[in-house]
Each structure stands twice: as C-alpha cells, then as structure tokens.
Design a protein around this motif. Structure first.
Motif, mmCIF file in Angstrom:
data_model
loop_
_atom_site.group_PDB
_atom_site.id
_atom_site.type_symbol
_atom_site.label_atom_id
_atom_site.label_comp_id
_atom_site.label_asym_id
_atom_site.label_seq_id
_atom_site.Cartn_x
_atom_site.Cartn_y
_atom_site.Cartn_z
ATOM 1 N N TYR A 102 0.714 -0.843 -0.294
ATOM 2 C CA TYR A 102 -0.283 0.200 0.098
ATOM 3 C C TYR A 102 0.586 1.174 -0.234
ATOM 4 C CZ TYR A 102 -3.993 -3.318 1.477
ATOM 5 O OH TYR A 102 -5.473 -3.911 1.052
ATOM 6 N N SER A 103 0.045 2.865 -0.574
ATOM 7 C CA SER A 103 1.006 3.296 -0.489
ATOM 8 C C SER A 103 1.159 3.801 1.488
ATOM 9 C CB SER A 103 -0.376 5.025 -0.898
ATOM 10 O OG SER A 103 0.956 5.207 -0.902
ATOM 11 N N GLY A 104 2.144 4.671 1.172
ATOM 12 C CA GLY A 104 2.360 4.482 2.740
ATOM 13 C C GLY A 104 2.641 3.799 3.563
ATOM 14 N N GLY A 163 5.695 1.452 3.547
ATOM 15 C CA GLY A 163 7.202 1.625 3.990
ATOM 16 C C GLY A 163 8.027 1.016 2.700
ATOM 17 N N LYS A 164 7.245 1.404 2.413
ATOM 18 C CA LYS A 164 8.461 0.526 0.430
ATOM 19 C C LYS A 164 9.566 1.674 0.775
ATOM 20 C CE LYS A 164 4.602 0.712 -2.099
ATOM 21 N NZ LYS A 164 4.281 1.751 -1.351
ATOM 22 N N THR A 165 9.215 2.557 0.137
ATOM 23 C CA THR A 165 10.256 3.513 -0.002
ATOM 24 C C THR A 165 11.739 3.387 1.295
ATOM 25 O OG1 THR A 165 9.308 5.292 -1.028
ATOM 26 C CG2 THR A 165 11.108 5.814 0.141
ATOM 27 N N THR A 166 10.622 3.289 2.890
ATOM 28 C CA THR A 166 11.734 3.062 3.716
ATOM 29 C C THR A 166 12.827 1.414 3.776
ATOM 30 O OG1 THR A 166 10.326 4.173 4.789
ATOM 31 C CG2 THR A 166 11.773 2.723 6.180
ATOM 32 N N LEU A 167 12.382 0.809 3.221
ATOM 33 C CA LEU A 167 12.666 -0.542 2.991
ATOM 34 C C LEU A 167 13.760 -0.833 2.276
ATOM 35 C CD1 LEU A 167 12.621 -3.562 4.066
ATOM 36 C CD2 LEU A 167 10.880 -3.770 1.976
ATOM 37 N N PHE A 207 15.333 6.816 -7.866
ATOM 38 C CA PHE A 207 14.288 7.056 -6.341
ATOM 39 C C PHE A 207 13.193 7.389 -7.187
ATOM 40 C CE2 PHE A 207 18.663 8.203 -5.742
ATOM 41 C CZ PHE A 207 18.534 7.568 -4.130
ATOM 42 N N GLN A 208 11.928 7.345 -6.458
ATOM 43 C CA GLN A 208 10.873 7.372 -6.518
ATOM 44 C C GLN A 208 10.770 8.395 -7.182
ATOM 45 O OE1 GLN A 208 8.048 6.507 -2.695
ATOM 46 N NE2 GLN A 208 6.634 6.304 -4.263
ATOM 47 N N ASN A 209 11.098 9.426 -6.580
ATOM 48 C CA ASN A 209 10.677 11.351 -7.572
ATOM 49 C C ASN A 209 12.235 11.031 -8.664
ATOM 50 O OD1 ASN A 209 12.777 10.749 -5.758
ATOM 51 N ND2 ASN A 209 11.555 12.307 -3.958
HETATM 52 N N1 LIG Z 1 11.814 10.963 6.851
HETATM 53 C C1 LIG Z 1 10.766 10.740 7.126
HETATM 54 N N2 LIG Z 1 10.594 11.145 8.658
HETATM 55 C C2 LIG Z 1 8.767 11.145 9.726
HETATM 56 N N3 LIG Z 1 7.962 9.785 8.759
HETATM 57 C C3 LIG Z 1 8.848 9.147 7.424
HETATM 58 C C4 LIG Z 1 9.941 9.923 7.221
HETATM 59 N N4 LIG Z 1 9.640 9.078 6.008
HETATM 60 C C5 LIG Z 1 8.411 8.018 6.032
HETATM 61 N N5 LIG Z 1 8.157 8.462 7.147
HETATM 62 C C6 LIG Z 1 6.368 7.579 7.349
HETATM 63 O O1 LIG Z 1 6.944 6.118 7.042
HETATM 64 C C7 LIG Z 1 5.588 5.785 6.300
HETATM 65 C C8 LIG Z 1 6.209 5.012 5.269
HETATM 66 O O2 LIG Z 1 6.823 5.900 4.894
HETATM 67 P P1 LIG Z 1 7.752 5.416 2.940
HETATM 68 O O3 LIG Z 1 7.985 6.619 2.047
HETATM 69 O O4 LIG Z 1 8.435 4.366 3.415
HETATM 70 O O5 LIG Z 1 5.666 4.714 2.550
HETATM 71 P P2 LIG Z 1 5.741 4.027 0.991
HETATM 72 O O6 LIG Z 1 5.328 2.696 1.184
HETATM 73 O O7 LIG Z 1 6.986 4.931 0.630
HETATM 74 O O8 LIG Z 1 4.570 4.923 0.164
HETATM 75 P P3 LIG Z 1 3.819 5.734 -1.309
HETATM 76 O O9 LIG Z 1 4.023 3.719 -2.268
HETATM 77 O O10 LIG Z 1 3.389 6.711 -1.226
HETATM 78 O O11 LIG Z 1 5.508 5.745 -1.578
HETATM 79 C C9 LIG Z 1 4.883 6.878 6.165
HETATM 80 O O12 LIG Z 1 3.269 6.560 7.154
HETATM 81 C C10 LIG Z 1 5.737 8.856 6.582
HETATM 82 O O13 LIG Z 1 5.009 9.719 7.028
#
Ligand SMILES: Nc1ncnc2c1ncn2[C@@H]1O[C@H](COP(=O)(O)OP(=O)(O)OP(=O)(O)O)[C@@H](O)[C@H]1O
Ligand SMILES: [Mg+2]
Lengths: 261, 303
Positions: free
Chosen positions: B41-43, B45-49, B82-84
């Motif tokens: 899902y969006s948000g 944590g995929k980018t975090t991973l 990167f995503q962006n």
């Molecule tokens: N630098 C940060 N500081 C605090 N919270 C963050 C930070 N980066 C991400 N988050 C939080 O961590 C969660 C996961 O973010 P992430 O960017 O990993 O999501 P994502 O799966 O990549 O979403 P999307 O599909 O929209 O790109 C989100 O709830 C976001 O608010």
C-alpha cells in the motif's frame, strides 16, 4: 495599448508631479529654508549637465562623485561576499557552528553603520593616509554581509534531501558534493542575499563618506550641508536614490536568471 | 548463502513519544541474479525498506547484509532509481549521467566516459534529449534518465522504487518491457518496489507483499512460475497469473483488515465523573487532578 502607457508612464509621472508640488508648497510655507524645486535645479544644473567635470577635489560633476562612491562600494561589497558566503555555508552545514556563532551574528547584525565606522577608523589608525578608506571598507563589508550570510545558510539548509541522497549514493567526495550539489542548489538563495547586501552596501557608503569626508556623493552631501548649499543636498539625495534603484534592478535581473535555472 | 539478506529488521521515525514504527520484523533474502518485486500500500514503508537496502537509512534493530557484508552506507554498487527521479535540475541529461559515470569509473579516459554515458542514454531512447535539463522533460523521460543513470553505474544490484508509478498505462507498459529486456540482458539482481500487482508478476521471479502500515511486515514470497519471455496479452488468460494475482491481493487485503481499527471519538461528558486515577495527577506541572471531561478526545481500539 493606451492603458499600458498609462500604467508605466502617466501614473508614475503624476506621482512625481504630486511630490514636487508638495515640495514646492512646503518650501513656501512651513520650511522656508528648503530650496524650491526651481532653485534646486538652477543650483544643480552645472553638476548634472557636466556630470564628469572636475573643478576641484570637492567640486566635481555628480556622476564623477557617483563613480568614486561606486568604486568604494564595489570593494567593500566584494569583501562582504568573499567573507559572507563561506560563513553562510558553514552556518548551513554545521549545527555546532550555528550554535556557536548565531547569537553573536544576531547581536552584530542590527548595529548601525554609524556605530561601526569609528571602530573601523580606530582599527586602521596605523595605516596613515589609507586609514579612512580601510575604515570605510570595513564598515561597508561588515554591515552588508549579513543578508548574504543568512540567506546562504538558509539555502544550504533547504537543499532537498533527494539531491543529498544522490551525492551519497554516488559517494561524491566532500569537494564534489560542495561544487556539484550544494553550491548549485544554493545559488538562488545566495543571489537573493547578494542583492539585499548590495542595497545595504549602498546605504552604508553615504554614511561612510559623510564621516570620513572622502570625495563621493555622500561626502559631497555633507560638505554642502556644512557650506549651507542646501540645493545640493537634494541633488545628492535624488542621485543616491536613482543609483540604488538601478543597482537593485540590475541585481534582480541576475537573480532571476538563477531562479529559473 | 543469499546475496542480499535482511534479518528481523525494524525501522521507525521520530523520537520517544511521537515515535512510530514503520517496518517491523522484516526478513527477506534475494539470490544473485534474481528479480524480486515487493508490492504494498501507499505509505506502508516501501521507500523506507529500499532506503535500508541502499544504506541511506540504518535499521533500528536487525541487520541488512549484501554479500555477507553489513550495509552501513550507500554506494555505487547499489544502483537506485528514486521514486521522485532525483535528477539534479541544473545538469543536462548527459551531465546527470556523466556525473555518475565519472564517479564510478574514474580511470576511464574522458572520451570513454562520454561514450559510456551516451550508450546508456541511447539505451533508454533519450539521445534526442541529451542536452535538455530535467525541467524540460516529461515525467516518463525523467524516469528513464534515472534508470539510465542507475544502469550506467553498472551496479551489482538495482533498486527500483516505483520507477513507473508516475506514468500513463501505455508508457508504463513500454518501460516494463524495457526493464524486462535490460534485466534479461544484464542479469543483474533487481529489487523492484511497486504498487501494481500485475506489474510485479509480469516482471519478477518472486513477488512479496508488504502489509499495510504502521508496523508493516513482509508476507510470504510467491514464486512466479511463469516461463519467460512473458507475453503481456497472453498473461491475462494464463491461469497461473490469475491465481497468483488473487493470492497476493487477498493477502494484502487481509493484512489491512487484521490491523486493529482505531477511531478517535469525542468525549462529551458532564463533569460528574469521579477522579480517574489512571490519568497522571501532575501533568505539565499542575497539581489539580485531570478530569476525564477535560480530555477532549481519546483513541479507542475497535476489534
Ligand atoms: N523522514 C521521515 N520522517 C518521519 N516519517 C517518515 C519519514 N519518511 C517516511 N515516513 C513515514 O513512514 C511511512 C512510510 O513511508 P514510505 O515513504 O516508506 O512509504 P511508501 O510505502 O514508500 O509510500 P508510497 O507508496 O506513497 O511511496 C509513512 O507513514 C511516512 O509518513
Ligand atoms: Mg515510496
């Protein structure tokens, strides 16, 4: 087309006419010492029509005076940018540096040029004949560098994390990160700082020349005040204003080129 | 021994009170040359991973290793899209890529660097846009530059963070084929993040769902046993494809439902309640006990 001309020509002319009228009325009513516009023009004609003439050390065409002032400003301004930009970078990059120096910057920033100048003169007392020029340069530099310092610092802090990530992934060296990423990303902010600094540098020159008695618009203004030639005070004020305006416009042009890039 | 391994990794943002755990207990391995897709899902944590794998972030607990070496910092051996896009706006397409080439192959002659960069620009069909700046490019073109930059670094592993999400369906399909072709030619290890299950199945050897956050964790890994080259048109009628898609979707939906649903309800109670002893008496330096009615809202867990 018609309204276009109205906007940029007619309306400003009306504004000028109104101010001249108010000036005329003032000099006839409550400020009897204030020369009328007509008298001012008659007394200033020589200086404006022969702007580059040199009749004596303190009796020269108005553009010649302006030129002296501009040279001094250019030197002090260059000094301000040379010192201010790196300081701004350090402030933007290092939290410790910010914590150390931010309070002192905030305290020094509002100090008026009139307060710095005597210190500048004292500092360079040993320089003999050069003392007044060095003191003036010091004053211009220290007063005008703050916008550059602060805007550069803000710009560095505002560099998007994305760009820094690119630098990290590519393992750019510190120097390359600075030249390839940080400086280009900060340029728009830096130029805003440069423009504001130039405005202040021009403000300071007048104060500096008045106090040091150097030839230039400010020095001329002060001399003519002492010589009771009030017409020339007005001439100087107008010149200073126009020059400052032109400088600001030129800097805006440069600035906007970096904004879009 | 797996090539890339994440062992009980967790990661959160914020400090103490406002801290929220984004990823929890992530276990994940990738073999060399494998193409793995992660959908979520969006948000979630995929980018975090992917930032953890790239080394841009460090895990709070657990370890991430590549080739048995702990990942401590980013490096050019892990090419990331990167995503962006993250192109430098003051450099042209060519210069953006050259910067990477310059960094990764410092021993090349200037001529060779130029050729190398141009080869990858040609690969993503951007030769006509060589001298353009990112602001003059469409989203898809930027995406392609970003891919070209990552590939030009000749990384051991390619990390793609939703590389196609900003594109329209047509361009997206073209670039999917492009990625598929590049992968079959170079056989690089690829981790693809996507929000599109079909895309994941079409491209990857394995597809792993990431549950909805907060505290997202990886689900079972589904092997895509559809032979390559895969035909997009036929795929839709392929029973294995349909089954996979259903399974992954069901897992994702179930993961979202399982989460405790919380809602914030407003409390409108008269001030006749006895003092609530579970509420701290001296909050914020005041000595008066706090009454429930002074609390404007509270979070209640629903099951
Ligand atoms: N630098 C940060 N500081 C605090 N919270 C963050 C930070 N980066 C991400 N988050 C939080 O961590 C969660 C996961 O973010 P992430 O960017 O990993 O999501 P994502 O799966 O990549 O979403 P999307 O599909 O929209 O790109 C989100 O709830 C976001 O608010
Ligand atoms: Mg993301």
């Amino acid at each position: 087309m018609k309204s276009f001309k109205l906007d940029w020509l007619i309306l400003p002319l009306i504004g000028i006419a109104l101010v001249v009228l108010a000036w005329q009325v003032s000099s006839k009513t409550w400020a009897k010492e204030l020369p009328t516009p007509k008298k001012t023009w008659d007394a200033s004609k020589d200086y404006v029509m022969k702007p580059f003439e040199k009749r004596g050390e303190m009796d020269q065409g108005i553009l010649r005076f302006t030129w002296y002032s501009l040279i001094l400003v250019a030197k002090g301004y260059a000094l301000a940018l040379l010192v201010g930009t790196p300081v701004g970078f350090f402030l933007g990059l290092s939290k410790a540096f910010t914590k150390t120096f931010d309070p002192i910057i905030q305290v020094l920033r509002p100090v008026s040029p009139l307060a710095w100048l005597p210190l500048g003169l004292v500092l360079f007392l040993g320089a003999g004949k050069q003392a007044s020029e060095l003191g003036a340069l010091f004053t211009i530099a220290i007063c005008s560098m703050w916008p550059t310092v602060l805007n550069t610092a803000v710009g560095v802090r505002a560099v998007p994390q994305d760009y820094l990530n690119v630098a990290k992934v590519l393992k750019l060296s510190r120097w390359k990160t600075l030249t390839k990423v940080l400086i280009p990303a900060t340029l728009p902010y830096m130029f805003t700082g440069f423009r504001l600094s130039l405005g202040i540098a021009w403000l300071v020159i007048v104060a500096a020349e008045m106090l040091t008695g150097r030839p230039g618009v400010g020095g001329f203004l002060w001399q003519e005040y002492n010589a009771l030639v009030y017409e020339h005070i007005i001439l100087c004020i107008i010149t200073i204003g126009v020059v400052g305006f032109v400088l600001d416009r030129l800097m805006s042009l440069v600035e906007s080129r970096f904004k879009t890039a | 021994m797996p090539y890339l391994e994440l062992k009980s990794v967790s990661k959160g943002y914020g400090v103490n009170g406002s801290r929220s755990e984004v990823l929890r207990d992530i276990n994940f391995t990738v073999e060399k040359g494998e193409f793995v897709a992660i959908v979520g899902y969006s948000g979630a944590g995929k980018t975090t991973l992917i930032s953890l794998i790239a080394g841009l972030l460090r895990p709070d607990t657990g370890t991430a290793t590549l080739n048995d070496l702990e990942i401590t910092a980013p490096g050019p051996d892990r090419g990331i899209v990167f995503q962006n896009y993250s192109l430098l706006p003051w450099l042209t397409v060519f210069e953006n890529i050259l910067l990477a080439v310059d960094q990764v192959f410092p021993n090349y002659s200037p001529e060779k660097k130029r050729q190398h960069a141009e080869q990858f620009i040609a690969m993503v069909n951007l030769t006509p846009a060589r001298e353009k700046r990112p602001s003059e490019l469409s989203g898809g073109m930027k995406q392609r530059v970003s891919v070209a930059r990552a590939l030009a670094m000749d990384p051991q592993i390619l990390l793609l963070d939703e590389p196609l999400s900003a594109l329209d369906a047509l361009t997206r399909a073209t670039l999917q084929d492009e990625i598929s072709r590049i992968w079959s030619e170079s056989r690089k290890t690829v981790v693809l993040i996507t929000n599109d299950v079909d895309e994941g199945i079409y491209l990857a050897d394995r597809i792993i769902p990431l549950s909805a956050g907060p505290g997202a964790t990886l689900g079972p890994s589904f092997t895509v046993d559809i032979p390559r080259p895969r035909d997009r048109k036929e795929l839709n009628h392929e029973p294995r494809f349909k089954r996979l898609r259903r399974e992954v979707m069901e897992w994702l939906i179930a993961s979202n439902k399982k989460k405790a649903v919380t809602l914030t309800k407003n409390l409108v109670l008269p001030d006749i309640m006895p003092e609530d002893l579970s509420v701290p008496r001296q909050l914020g330096g005041r000595t008066k006990p706090i009454r429930r009615s002074e609390i404007k809202a509270e979070v209640v867990e629903m099951n």
